[in-house]
Design an enzyme around this catalytic site. Structure first.
Site, short mmCIF file in Angstrom:
data_model
loop_
_atom_site.label_atom_id
_atom_site.label_comp_id
_atom_site.label_asym_id
_atom_site.label_seq_id
_atom_site.Cartn_x
_atom_site.Cartn_y
_atom_site.Cartn_z
N ALA A 1 19.90 -67.39 28.07
CA ALA A 1 20.09 -68.16 26.85
C ALA A 1 20.58 -67.23 25.74
O ALA A 1 19.85 -66.33 25.33
CB ALA A 1 18.79 -68.84 26.45
N PRO A 2 21.80 -67.41 25.24
CA PRO A 2 22.32 -66.54 24.19
C PRO A 2 21.93 -67.04 22.80
O PRO A 2 21.76 -68.24 22.57
CB PRO A 2 23.83 -66.65 24.38
CG PRO A 2 24.02 -68.06 24.88
CD PRO A 2 22.81 -68.37 25.72
N PHE B 1 22.11 -71.00 18.89
CA PHE B 1 21.28 -70.79 20.08
C PHE B 1 21.55 -71.88 21.12
O PHE B 1 21.69 -73.05 20.79
CB PHE B 1 19.79 -70.82 19.67
CG PHE B 1 18.82 -70.94 20.82
CD1 PHE B 1 18.76 -69.97 21.80
CD2 PHE B 1 17.98 -72.04 20.91
CE1 PHE B 1 17.86 -70.09 22.85
CE2 PHE B 1 17.08 -72.17 21.95
CZ PHE B 1 17.01 -71.19 22.93
N HIS B 2 21.62 -71.44 22.40
CA HIS B 2 21.77 -72.36 23.53
C HIS B 2 20.60 -72.16 24.48
O HIS B 2 20.48 -71.11 25.11
CB HIS B 2 23.09 -72.11 24.26
CG HIS B 2 23.45 -73.17 25.27
ND1 HIS B 2 22.57 -73.63 26.22
CD2 HIS B 2 24.60 -73.86 25.47
CE1 HIS B 2 23.16 -74.55 26.96
NE2 HIS B 2 24.40 -74.71 26.53
N SER B 3 19.75 -73.18 24.58
CA SER B 3 18.59 -73.09 25.47
C SER B 3 19.01 -73.26 26.93
O SER B 3 20.14 -73.64 27.23
CB SER B 3 17.57 -74.17 25.09
OG SER B 3 16.47 -74.16 25.96
#
Length: 949
Positions: A785-786, A804-806
């Site tokens: 996740a970035p 944010f990407h979960s």
């Protein structure tokens, strides 16, 4: 009259001659063109019509039968019939020469065989020119007669053939023809009687196989006819103006003195070199487009789709193991060069799956063209060096094209006129270059004895490692910069202008490969390059980038040595195996990031170091192979060879011109204007979050232009883009942020680079980015996740933004750990903060209550919006005034969420909604998105923006 008669040839003069094998070549080429051109035209113009049968259509049936392809549709039928008519001449000559080869005194069967061949040819004309629509009965009668006469034609040909290659291959293709009839009949029954979906497509493949075996059987005659010479003799002296027919003199490698950098320059030679450069440009354009098109399908399937098998189209050179195929493509290199243009013309095919299959055909021809181009080039002094240098320059040209077009190749099949494509221009130039392509036939000069060639495995391995490294690291000028990118403040290279520096390094490497081949192919150079690769992987910013430049110079310098080394081996096995290894590396290159979606993924999870290491080991094997085989480029003749100076002069002209072009592009693209927000007077900050599906819209077109327009119309000052890292082979080594940022005047943080193994998160801002830090959130099981934590200077106030990407819904523990990690990041900041995110949770439930908690001090932009799962905007210590959800159109699979905030006022927020009329006009969302909206974008879910006290 007397003066005219003096010019006539003497009686008995030979005025023209040709080897008999040209009859076989002509027959094979025209017959093949007839069927292939009809197939390409049919698939392009009438795909859905010709794959439909009486029971099923697309997608159950997706490949046409022979009869449907060549039947009644214009222009397929006309083109097919024209080429079949042209084939008639070589056909009758083939029958006659076959009789001459096998006729013996008192032998009766060769005469019968010839008569059968003549009758069979006339029956072919019957079913070709009388279609089933014209007269169904006569069409079938001629077709059945043709099939029946094929039996004595093939069996008789085998019976009367002498032992040798011709007999061997006639048996092979004859047996193949009859064996294929068994599945043909089976699948026809499955279709006609059992009505099985897809059976007719399989039947169609069997039917096309019969065509292949039929043409291939007659192509074998080249082995027989090579013993013939066909002459036209003027028995009475009636011709005039024809020169005497004689053998051309043997070419010589002229000895000259080096008088300057352009010694050996000639216009004709430069033209031929230019043609080779453009053919290389087309090759790289088609090859690099394949991955982009393949990637579209697992995106929608969320896993392996089956279309990934088209990657193996690159191993098509194995077909050159068939002697007739190798000879055909070698004698007519234009066939393969024209064939690879199918990949350029694929932009005309609207359907994604059909477009992919079209590009697949282009890749097959392209790799065959490459294999044929370098087959035995070492037999002519410095021909290999010339071809390899042009190949490298064509690669650089493709990189410059992407540099000029914001990381998209303008002739890719994901491009068209509306999004900046130059497909028509690229195709037109490609056709000209293909027709002008020549392949000098190798003589007996400097041929490497088989005892000194060594194993083809060394050459194939080296070539695989070379092509993979070029493709994965250098096919876009921004890739190296993103491998070493660490965020703001900027302490390393940027895509612009330093993409031009990468191109300069490529050009320098090409020149080193021309003038210092012995050094570039040495173990010393390999050791230096390996150190460069290690530095690139291990360090960020300028240190890592310099390591990458060292590797760049080396990779381009070894192209001539590696291609010459491969050229001395049979092209089928060498290039076929090389591209097979390349395909494995490409898959490994995907596995390192897609491990959660592929079998055996954990084995290569986040192990780019292993993939890069294997690629360098393969390059090392290639160096070992080069060291065992001396080639013409390493001979002493270089010091006084006009051919060497020609290559050097052409290389200098191109490399200097392309370097200047790259510098000009970099200069033009460098912005001198400071980005400005849309509403500075009201100190308004409009933000958005958008998951962009890797820049491919729902119809598989590049979507940057459409994304730019939507972002501009919504007046987004700050936008987070998710699923944005496309710096991999399978995604085209693209940069989706470049055009949007440059056209709209925005700062960019690309986020974690491709060597960080995420799907990407990027931040675009009209406000200066004071500082940014990249995070990789915990992911024990699923995808990484970035996150980007950036501080922006918003009207003089530091505002933090987190993009944010979960992880996936299935990985519960991953998401819990990631939630805790992002919460810690937000809690650690003392600035006002906005979270632009993809959370994978329901409002007010589960992890939501950690994101919105006393620890994070964050608020939901609208807690009453219950219809959310993925995208969320959270905020704190900043005045929220509006919120809207905008439909995606066909750009991606996810909407745009956007919010408006005011800086410098009381940040106290209320969830009480108010009508738009009570809000200052400068806070209003654009009216164009109301109702039906614009270009497929509209306010949806609650059909209008929401405003708050």
């Amino acid at each position: 009259m007397s003066s005219l008669s003096e010019k006539r040839n003497k009686p008995g003069s030979v005025v023209a001659s040709a080897n008999g094998k040209w009859v076989s070549y002509a027959h094979t080429a025209f017959a093949g063109y007839a069927f292939l051109s009809a197939l390409v035209l049919g698939m392009t113009l009438h795909f859905h019509k010709i794959v439909r049968n009486e029971f099923y259509g697309y997608p159950d049936e997706w490949f046409p039968s022979v009869s449907a392809t060549i039947g009644d549709r214009y222009p397929e039928r006309s083109v097919f019939q024209i080429f079949i008519a042209v084939t008639a001449g070589p056909r009758f000559a083939l029958i006659f020469l076959t009789y001459l080869v096998n006729a013996k005194p008192g032998a009766f069967f060769p005469k019968v065989h010839a008569v059968v061949g003549l009758i069979r040819t006339f029956t072919c004309g019957g079913w070709v020119y009388i279609t089933s629509t014209d007269d169904h009965d006569w069409h079938d009668i001629f077709m059945i007669a043709y099939m029946l006469l094929t039996i004595p034609w093939t069996i008789g040909g085998i019976k009367i053939s002498a032992k040798g290659k011709a007999l061997k291959w006639r048996k092979f293709f004859g047996i193949g023809f009859y064996v294929m009839i068994i599945p043909l009949v089976y699948f026809f029954i499955q279709h006609k009687i059992n009505h099985v979906p897809g059976a007719y497509t399989t039947y169609a493949f069997c039917e096309w196989s019969l065509i292949f075996f039929d043409i291939a059987y007659d192509a074998v005659s080249v082995f027989d006819f090579s013993a013939f010479e066909i002459r036209v003799i003027d028995m009475n002296g009636i011709t005039a103006g024809f020169p005497s027919v004689g053998k051309p003199s043997s070419p010589r490698d002229l000895k000259v003195k080096d008088t300057g950098l352009l010694t050996g320059f000639s216009i004709g030679g430069l033209l031929r070199f230019t043609i080779d450069v453009y053919n290389s440009f087309v090759f790289w354009s088609v090859l690099t487009s394949l991955g982009v098109l393949i990637w579209y399908f697992p995106l929608w399937y969320m896993g392996i789709s089956g279309y990934e098998v088209t990657l193996l189209s690159s191993i098509a050179p194995v077909l050159l193991g068939l002697p007739f195929a190798a000879i055909l493509f070698a004698k007519f290199p234009q066939i393969a060069q024209l064939g690879q243009l199918i990949g350029v013309a694929a932009y005309l095919v609207p359907g994604p799956s059909d477009r992919l299959l079209t590009v697949t055909a282009g890749v097959m021809f392209g790799t065959i063209a490459l294999s044929i181009e370098f087959w035995n080039v070492t037999a002519r002094p410095f021909l290999g060096l010339s071809k390899a240098t042009a190949f490298s320059i064509g690669f650089i040209l493709s990189v410059i094209a992407k540099f000029a077009f914001y990381a998209n190749n303008p002739i890719w099949p994901i491009m068209h006129e509306e999004n900046g494509g130059w497909n028509k221009t690229g195709l037109a130039l490609g056709v000209v270059a293909a027709f002008l392509t020549t392949r000098p036939q190798a003589g007996a000069i400097d041929v490497v004895p088989s005892s000194r060639r060594g194993s083809f495995l060394w050459s194939a391995s080296g070539l695989a490692g070379l092509i993979f490294n070029l493709h994965s690291l250098l096919s876009d000028s921004s890739t190296l910069t993103y491998w070493t990118w660490s965020g703001y403040p900027v302490t390393g290279p940027l895509p612009v202008p330093h993409g031009a520096v990468t191109i300069f390094a490529m050009a320098f490497g090409v020149y080193i490969g021309v003038v210092a081949r012995s050094f570039s192919s040495s173990w010393t150079a390999f050791t230096i390059a390996s150190i460069g690769a290690t530095v690139l992987y291990s360090f960020e910013n300028w240190t890592g980038y310099i390591g990458g430049l060292v590797l760049t110079v080396y990779l381009l310098s070894i192209v001539p040595a590696f291609l010459e080394s491969a050229s001395i081996h049979p092209p089928g096995r060498t290039f076929g195996f090389a591209f097979f290894l390349y395909d494995l590396l490409v898959l490994a290159h995907v596995w390192v990031v897609a491990y959660a979606f592929v079998p055996g993924g954990p084995l290569l999870r986040e192990r780019t170091d292993i993939v890069l290491g294997i690629a360098m080991v393969l390059v090392g094997l290639g160096v070992y192979g080069v060291g065992r085989v001396p080639t013409s480029g390493s001979s002493r003749a270089k010091s006084n060879s006009i051919n060497f100076y020609k290559v050097r002069s052409f290389a200098l002209i191109f490399l200097t011109s392309l370097s200047a072009l790259a510098a000009s592009i970099a200069y033009k693209r460098m912005s001198t204007e400071t980005p400005k927000p849309y509403n500075p007077d009201s100190k308004l900050m409009t933000v958005g979050i958008w998951t962009i599906h890797f820049g491919l819209d729902n119809d598989m077109w590049a979507s940057e232009v459409r994304m730019r327009d939507a972002i501009q119309d919504l007046e987004l000052d700050v936008v987070g883009l998710l699923e944005s890292d496309t710096q991999r082979i399978i995604m085209g080594n693209r940069d989706l942020t470049q055009q949007i940022a440059e056209d709209l005047g925005m700062y960019v943080d690309y986020g974690p680079g491709p060597n960080k193994h995420t799907w990407g998160a990027a931040l675009l801002s009209k406000f200066p980015i004071l500082n940014s830090t990249h995070h990789l959130l915990p992911s024990p099981v699923g995808e990484l996740a970035p996150a980007i934590h950036a501080t922006l200077d918003v009207y003089g106030t530091p505002i933090d933004v987190v993009v944010f990407h979960s992880g996936q819904e299935e990985d519960v523990e991953d998401r819990r750990l990631q939630t805790a990690g992002v919460t810690d990041i937000m809690a650690s900041s003392s600035n006002p903060l906005i979270l632009l995110s993809y959370l994978v949770t329901k409002p007010l439930e589960g992890n939501y209550n950690t994101y919105v908690s006393e620890k994070s001090r964050m608020h939901d932009i609208d807690p009453s919006d219950w219809d959310r799962w993925c995208e969320y905007i959270l905020y704190r210590d900043i005045k929220r005034v509006a919120y809207a959800r905008v439909s995606r159109s066909t750009i991606t699979d996810t909407e745009i969420q956007t919010g408006k905030f005011v800086i410098g006022v009381d940040p106290t927020s209320s969830n009480v909604q108010i009508p738009e009329s009570q809000v200052p006009k400068e806070y209003h969302y654009p009216a164009m998105f109301r109702g039906e909206g614009v270009r497929g974008h509209r306010y949806h879910v609650f059909d209008e923006p929401r405003y708050y006290q």
